[in-house]
Design an enzyme around this catalytic site. Structure first.
Site, PDB file in Angstrom:
ATOM      1  N   ASP A  43     -11.088   9.034  -3.791  1.00  0.00           N
ATOM      2  CA  ASP A  43     -12.297   8.217  -3.677  1.00  0.00           C
ATOM      3  C   ASP A  43     -12.590   7.980  -2.197  1.00  0.00           C
ATOM      4  OD1 ASP A  43     -13.627   6.171  -6.069  1.00  0.00           O
ATOM      5  OD2 ASP A  43     -14.174   5.784  -3.986  1.00  0.00           O
ATOM      6  N   ASN A  92     -16.269  13.744 -10.479  1.00  0.00           N
ATOM      7  CA  ASN A  92     -16.963  12.616 -11.089  1.00  0.00           C
ATOM      8  C   ASN A  92     -17.597  11.665 -10.077  1.00  0.00           C
ATOM      9  OD1 ASN A  92     -17.170  10.357 -13.259  1.00  0.00           O
ATOM     10  ND2 ASN A  92     -15.807   9.501 -11.711  1.00  0.00           N
ATOM     11  N   TYR A 165     -31.514  11.890  -7.961  1.00  0.00           N
ATOM     12  CA  TYR A 165     -30.402  11.829  -8.926  1.00  0.00           C
ATOM     13  C   TYR A 165     -30.637  12.821 -10.062  1.00  0.00           C
ATOM     14  CZ  TYR A 165     -26.888   9.601 -11.975  1.00  0.00           C
ATOM     15  OH  TYR A 165     -25.808   9.348 -12.778  1.00  0.00           O
ATOM     16  N   LYS A 169     -28.214  15.981 -10.925  1.00  0.00           N
ATOM     17  CA  LYS A 169     -27.470  16.090 -12.190  1.00  0.00           C
ATOM     18  C   LYS A 169     -27.890  17.331 -12.978  1.00  0.00           C
ATOM     19  CE  LYS A 169     -24.770  12.500 -11.734  1.00  0.00           C
ATOM     20  NZ  LYS A 169     -23.314  12.653 -11.598  1.00  0.00           N
ATOM     21  N   THR A 200     -20.718  -0.017 -15.628  1.00  0.00           N
ATOM     22  CA  THR A 200     -19.814   0.142 -14.476  1.00  0.00           C
ATOM     23  C   THR A 200     -20.465  -0.534 -13.269  1.00  0.00           C
ATOM     24  OG1 THR A 200     -20.802   2.133 -13.538  1.00  0.00           O
ATOM     25  CG2 THR A 200     -19.198   2.478 -15.319  1.00  0.00           C
TER      26      THR A 200
HETATM   27  N1  LIG Z   1     -22.665   4.282 -15.087  1.00  0.00           N
HETATM   28  C1  LIG Z   1     -23.544   5.023 -15.738  1.00  0.00           C
HETATM   29  O1  LIG Z   1     -24.386   4.529 -16.520  1.00  0.00           O
HETATM   30  C2  LIG Z   1     -23.544   6.522 -15.560  1.00  0.00           C
HETATM   31  C3  LIG Z   1     -24.374   7.274 -16.401  1.00  0.00           C
HETATM   32  C4  LIG Z   1     -24.396   8.648 -16.266  1.00  0.00           C
HETATM   33  C5  LIG Z   1     -23.621   9.256 -15.294  1.00  0.00           C
HETATM   34  N2  LIG Z   1     -22.834   8.496 -14.485  1.00  0.00           N
HETATM   35  C6  LIG Z   1     -22.049   9.205 -13.489  1.00  0.00           C
HETATM   36  O2  LIG Z   1     -20.695   8.873 -13.636  1.00  0.00           O
HETATM   37  C7  LIG Z   1     -20.016   9.059 -12.396  1.00  0.00           C
HETATM   38  C8  LIG Z   1     -19.164   7.838 -12.123  1.00  0.00           C
HETATM   39  O3  LIG Z   1     -20.022   6.719 -12.037  1.00  0.00           O
HETATM   40  P1  LIG Z   1     -19.561   5.231 -12.394  1.00  0.00           P
HETATM   41  O4  LIG Z   1     -20.637   4.672 -13.258  1.00  0.00           O
HETATM   42  O5  LIG Z   1     -18.166   5.204 -12.818  1.00  0.00           O
HETATM   43  O6  LIG Z   1     -19.772   4.563 -10.960  1.00  0.00           O
HETATM   44  P2  LIG Z   1     -18.817   3.685 -10.011  1.00  0.00           P
HETATM   45  O7  LIG Z   1     -19.689   3.274  -8.891  1.00  0.00           O
HETATM   46  O8  LIG Z   1     -18.097   2.662 -10.823  1.00  0.00           O
HETATM   47  O9  LIG Z   1     -17.740   4.760  -9.517  1.00  0.00           O
HETATM   48  C9  LIG Z   1     -18.101   5.793  -8.649  1.00  0.00           C
HETATM   49  C10 LIG Z   1     -16.977   5.997  -7.664  1.00  0.00           C
HETATM   50  O10 LIG Z   1     -17.353   7.103  -6.825  1.00  0.00           O
HETATM   51  C11 LIG Z   1     -16.977   6.774  -5.517  1.00  0.00           C
HETATM   52  N3  LIG Z   1     -17.797   7.534  -4.563  1.00  0.00           N
HETATM   53  C12 LIG Z   1     -19.104   7.336  -4.251  1.00  0.00           C
HETATM   54  N4  LIG Z   1     -19.485   8.207  -3.311  1.00  0.00           N
HETATM   55  C13 LIG Z   1     -18.399   8.969  -3.012  1.00  0.00           C
HETATM   56  C14 LIG Z   1     -18.151  10.010  -2.099  1.00  0.00           C
HETATM   57  N5  LIG Z   1     -19.119  10.443  -1.262  1.00  0.00           N
HETATM   58  N6  LIG Z   1     -16.924  10.567  -2.075  1.00  0.00           N
HETATM   59  C15 LIG Z   1     -15.934  10.115  -2.882  1.00  0.00           C
HETATM   60  N7  LIG Z   1     -16.103   9.110  -3.756  1.00  0.00           N
HETATM   61  C16 LIG Z   1     -17.316   8.540  -3.823  1.00  0.00           C
HETATM   62  C17 LIG Z   1     -17.211   5.286  -5.383  1.00  0.00           C
HETATM   63  O11 LIG Z   1     -16.486   4.719  -4.299  1.00  0.00           O
HETATM   64  C18 LIG Z   1     -16.751   4.792  -6.740  1.00  0.00           C
HETATM   65  O12 LIG Z   1     -15.389   4.440  -6.713  1.00  0.00           O
HETATM   66  C19 LIG Z   1     -21.111   9.332 -11.364  1.00  0.00           C
HETATM   67  O13 LIG Z   1     -21.183  10.724 -11.125  1.00  0.00           O
HETATM   68  C20 LIG Z   1     -22.372   8.857 -12.053  1.00  0.00           C
HETATM   69  O14 LIG Z   1     -23.518   9.527 -11.598  1.00  0.00           O
HETATM   70  C21 LIG Z   1     -22.760   7.148 -14.594  1.00  0.00           C
END
Ligand SMILES: NC(=O)c1ccc[n+]([C@@H]2O[C@H](COP(=O)([O-])OP(=O)(O)OC[C@H]3O[C@@H](n4cnc5c(N)ncnc54)[C@H](O)[C@@H]3O)[C@@H](O)[C@H]2O)c1
Length: 259
Positions: A43, A92, A165, A169, A200
């Site tokens: 991370d 992710n 975004y 995606k 989240t």
């Molecule tokens: N939460 C939702 O509703 C949702 C829906 C669809 C897709 N997603 C996708 O799921 C994945 C995880 O999201 P989440 O909801 O758990 O978010 P989150 O913010 O809880 O976790 C994301 C993590 O990625 C890390 N991060 C961000 N930029 C980074 C970088 N440049 N290098 C390394 N780490 C980095 C952050 O520090 C964080 O710990 C993402 O790809 C997001 O697009 C989330």
């Protein structure tokens, strides 16, 4: 059936999770460790990665910004030096326009600032590409494994004011399919998980706001937002041998939204 071979077991395997410090990634780290994997929690937030790794047996943390290709190479080099193998990778890490705009209102496409477009694409699309090109040779070196990339509802549909975004995606879905075709004959599977609306830190500011909550819940047949663990379970299955004939697929974990 005696159930033989029907459980998820990562004993002896090394698994990498980017964005492992929070949300979906952290939940997946916990599931992987519980299934016996040695987990690498990667991370850009080093403190969060370390906090997740500290609670898991056999886990280590790596600080990495996935938008930096050299940093992704160094991350995998560290894994090669430490373990000599990589069996499963969950690409992710991700951000949204909301992250990049730091709370500013979301703009329509023609006024989306170039730096916001570039940052979201740099993390969400380039980041997956950087990880793939570093991971693939190490996974192939021990005869194959599994990669899962996190897409989104927005690999399939869009919302207004989310051009970067949505483009990123959609791109991750294309990358997933290409990798599935290129390396399937070498024992490497590549799939995507497509989360719906997940509770989240990434979405907390939006999904709990009174003006959005009902609107976001309305199209979800299960009538609840996903937990991070709902998505982790899908990712775990795609990373495991239980999905041995699944390649190039995208699993929607969205409560029926896309249906
Ligand atoms: N939460 C939702 O509703 C949702 C829906 C669809 C897709 N997603 C996708 O799921 C994945 C995880 O999201 P989440 O909801 O758990 O978010 P989150 O913010 O809880 O976790 C994301 C993590 O990625 C890390 N991060 C961000 N930029 C980074 C970088 N440049 N290098 C390394 N780490 C980095 C952050 O520090 C964080 O710990 C993402 O790809 C997001 O697009 C989330």
């Amino acid at each position: 059936m005696n159930g033989e071979g029907s459980s998820i077991d990562f004993t002896g395997k090394v698994a990498l999770v980017t964005g492992g410090g929070s949300g979906i990634g952290a939940a997946t780290c916990r599931r992987l460790a519980a299934a016996g994997a040695r987990v690498v929690v990667a991370d850009c937030n080093a403190a969060q990665a370390e906090a997740v790794a500290r609670d898991l047996s056999g886990a280590t943390a790596i600080a990495v910004d996935v938008s930096d290709a050299a940093a992704c190479e160094a991350m995998v080099e560290t894994i090669r030096a430490r373990y000599g193998r990589l069996d499963a990778a969950f690409n992710n890490a991700g951000i949204t326009e909301v992250t990049a705009l730091r709370g500013e209102p979301l703009p329509e496409t023609h006024v989306l600032p170039l730096d916001v477009w570039r940052r979201v694409l740099a993390v969400d699309l380039d980041g997956v590409f950087h990880c793939l090109r570093a991971e693939i040779p190490l996974i192939l070196a021990t005869g194959g494994g599994a990669i899962v990339n996190t897409t989104s509802l927005q690999a399939h549909i869009s919302y207004p004011r989310t051009a970067a975004y949505t483009a990123a995606k959609h791109g991750v879905l294309g990358l997933t399919r290409t990798v599935a075709k290129e390396y399937g004959d070498q024992g490497l599977r590549c799939n995507a998980v497509s989360p719906g609306v997940v509770d989240t830190p990434l979405t907390a500011g939006v999904i709990h706001a009174e003006e959005y909550r009902d609107m976001l819940l309305a199209p979800i047949p299960l009538k609840r937002f996903a937990t991070p663990d709902d998505i982790a379970k899908a990712a775990l299955w795609l990373l495991s041998d239980q999905s041995a004939y699944i390649n190039g697929a995208v699993i929607a974990a969205d409560g029926g939204y896309l249906a």
